[in-house]
Design an enzyme around this catalytic site. Structure first.
Site, short mmCIF file in Angstrom:
data_model
loop_
_atom_site.label_atom_id
_atom_site.label_comp_id
_atom_site.label_asym_id
_atom_site.label_seq_id
_atom_site.Cartn_x
_atom_site.Cartn_y
_atom_site.Cartn_z
N MET A 81 0.81 -1.31 0.11
CA MET A 81 0.06 0.19 0.06
C MET A 81 1.19 1.04 0.21
O MET A 81 2.09 1.17 0.19
CB MET A 81 -0.81 0.01 1.29
CG MET A 81 -1.88 -1.15 1.23
SD MET A 81 -3.08 -1.22 2.80
CE MET A 81 -3.98 0.25 2.60
N HIS A 82 0.32 2.53 -0.38
CA HIS A 82 0.87 3.88 0.09
C HIS A 82 1.80 4.23 -1.00
O HIS A 82 2.15 5.52 -1.06
CB HIS A 82 1.46 3.72 1.14
CG HIS A 82 0.60 3.44 2.33
ND1 HIS A 82 -0.61 3.64 2.78
CD2 HIS A 82 1.09 2.43 3.50
CE1 HIS A 82 -1.26 3.09 3.69
NE2 HIS A 82 -0.22 2.25 4.31
N ASP A 238 -2.54 -5.03 0.58
CA ASP A 238 -2.12 -6.36 1.14
C ASP A 238 -2.69 -6.70 2.19
O ASP A 238 -3.34 -7.83 2.33
CB ASP A 238 -0.59 -6.44 1.06
CG ASP A 238 -0.01 -5.41 1.86
OD1 ASP A 238 -0.66 -4.33 2.25
OD2 ASP A 238 1.17 -4.96 1.69
#
Length: 494
Positions: A81-82, A238
């Site tokens: 992520m991110h 995830d």
């Protein structure tokens, strides 16, 4: 029989799995990835390397399970992520992706919180340097030419979606980690986007994780030996994909994800923000669900690091350490090799061994690392309790869940029951395959997202839990004592 493909764009590897209608793994593989750390606090990867790894994984799966692969009817995506993937007007990456464990935008994160204090409850979390929004503010200031050339901002797995389908889209759970999503409304926030110099035109379309996002491009289907329309699901970040794979989709379901990073996750049926506790409150990968999560930047990566340092296989180190371990280690290890998010929000934090002596053995170092990561999960548990969530048990997934020894340490440190599941180390890729099935068949989530078979239930041992309790407090005091030194050291002593 229909089969479903799950692809997880991880930090250390791309993992892929083919699952049949009985939810049995027919074939699985992983392709390792490297991280570029050109400067202190930086962490980057080239998006094209992800795509090359996906293609290599597909080639290997076709060799491992040719008949099953030919019957794939849907593809699900999961990913770290991110990360910030910036695309130009031709949908080409403008620079390497800035990853979740990159800490360079700490000043921008602090500025966003200072100037927009009310947004954190809407976004479900404080702006932290690991999230996507502060990264874009950093780019606006430090790489203005790149920022001006950008036309879209994607998350890592969604770059692979673009390659698979030609469509620019993301799911709610991955979008939740950007600090641009109104979590309750499940919609982009115009105010948060404007705070970083963006608007909705830069954002991909929003979908639920179990929704179809498009179809596999015909030329790819032919290249991979697939026929018919192959649906590509919205997928999930995830941790949410791991929850789907574990069946943690109903209110109160909890698990620990022990991968490269670490998460302590609890599903909720309502949006329950608690940014003051450094808890992430995000949309789940399925409709009408959210979750609370404490997120640590350092999980099983710490064990991989010490194994590399000692030039010894991880399995051998674990076996040797388990053979001699009878009580808590006399050493303390702060596991903050890449800074830390929950509970410190400190990009400067670093790893520390404390208590070394001439008698210290390699197994002492390994046990201290295992315990240090477990102590960070104790901090995570305390943050969730501060947010009003009490835990009496948790599932355990991710690569670190392969070790029953580490699981026992975690159970004793947290003083809760842990459950290891068959296939628990498959994690997000398996959850992505489940989302592929939901998108292809339209089945209700409860028909597919059940818990796997239990491999082992681990109860805490009261005498060890009592011994660990003061060690947790010493661990916290050590961080507080060294906190001023971390920033001093990484800023060159200024």
């Amino acid at each position: 029989m229909s089969h479903y493909l799950g692809i997880d764009i991880g930090t250390s590897a791309v993992k892929a799995i083919v699952v049949d209608e009985r939810q049995l793994a027919i074939g699985e593989t992983e392709i390792p990835l490297a991280i570029s750390r050109a400067r202190d606090l930086w962490s980057e990867q080239d998006p094209e390397v992800w795509w090359q790894a996906v293609q290599a994984a597909i080639t290997r799966l076709r060799s491992l399970a040719p008949e099953a692969f030919t019957d794939v009817k849907g593809i699900g995506l999961s990913g770290q992520m991110h990360g910030a993937v910036l695309l130009d007007e031709n949908d080409q990456p403008l620079r390497p992706a800035i990853l979740w464990n990159d800490g360079r935008s700490f000043q921008e994160a602090e500025e966003l919180e200072r100037k927009h204090p009310g947004l954190s409850r809407v976004m479900g979390v404080l702006p932290m340097p690991g999230l996507t929004a502060p990264k874009l503010l950093w780019l606006q200031r430090h790489e203005p030419e790149t920022f001006r050339a950008a036309r879209k901002v994607l998350l890592p797995k969604d770059y692979i979606r673009l390659k698979l389908t030609g469509r620019l889209a993301t799911d709610m759970s991955d979008a939740a980690g950007t600090w641009w999503l109104n979590e309750a409304a499940r919609s982009w926030s115009d105010e948060a986007l404007a705070a970083t110099g963006l608007d909705r035109s830069y954002m991909p379309a929003l979908l639920e994780g179990s929704d179809p996002s498009g179809s596999l491009r015909p030329e790819l289907a032919r290249q991979w030996g697939l026929s018919g329309e192959i649906v590509v699901a919205g997928g999930a970040g995830d941790v949410a994909a791991g929850a789907v794979g574990l069946g943690a989709v109903e209110d109160g379901a909890a698990f620990i994800s022990l991968g490269t990073s670490g998460q302590l996750f609890v599903t909720t049926r309502a949006f329950s923000p608690a940014p003051e506790a450094l808890v992430h409150s995000f949309c789940h990968g399925l409709p009408d669900r959210w979750f609370q999560m404490a997120a640590m930047l350092n999980g099983a990566s710490c064990l991989a690091w010490v194994a590399e340092l000692l030039k010894t296989d991880i399995a051998d180190l674990l076996r040797q350490t388990e053979d001699i371990s009878r009580k808590p280690s006399s050493l303390l290890f702060l596991p903050y090799l890449a800074g830390e998010r929950t509970p410190h929000n400190d990009a400067y934090a670093r790893g520390v061994f404390f208590g070394l002596s001439p008698e210290t053995q390699r197994t002492d170092l390994v046990q201290a690392v295992l315990e240090g990561v477990a102590f960070s999960f104790a901090d995570a548990k305390a943050c969730l309790e501060h947010a009003g969530t009490q835990l009496s048990y948790a599932g355990l997934i991710g690569g670190g869940s392969r070790s029953a020894f580490w699981a026992r340490i975690l159970a004793n440190v947290l003083n809760i029951r842990l459950v290891r599941y068959e296939g628990g180390d498959k994690g997000p890729a398996f959850g992505a395959a489940r989302l592929a099935r939901l998108a292809a068949t339209g089945e209700p989530p409860e028909a597919v997202c059940s818990a796997p078979a239990v491999l082992e239930t681990i109860e805490p041992e009261s005498h060890l839990a009592e011994l660990y309790s003061p060690r947790i407090e010493n661990f916290r005091r050590l961080y507080r004592a060294l906190k001023p030194e971390f920033k001093h050291a990484l800023s060159g002593g200024d």
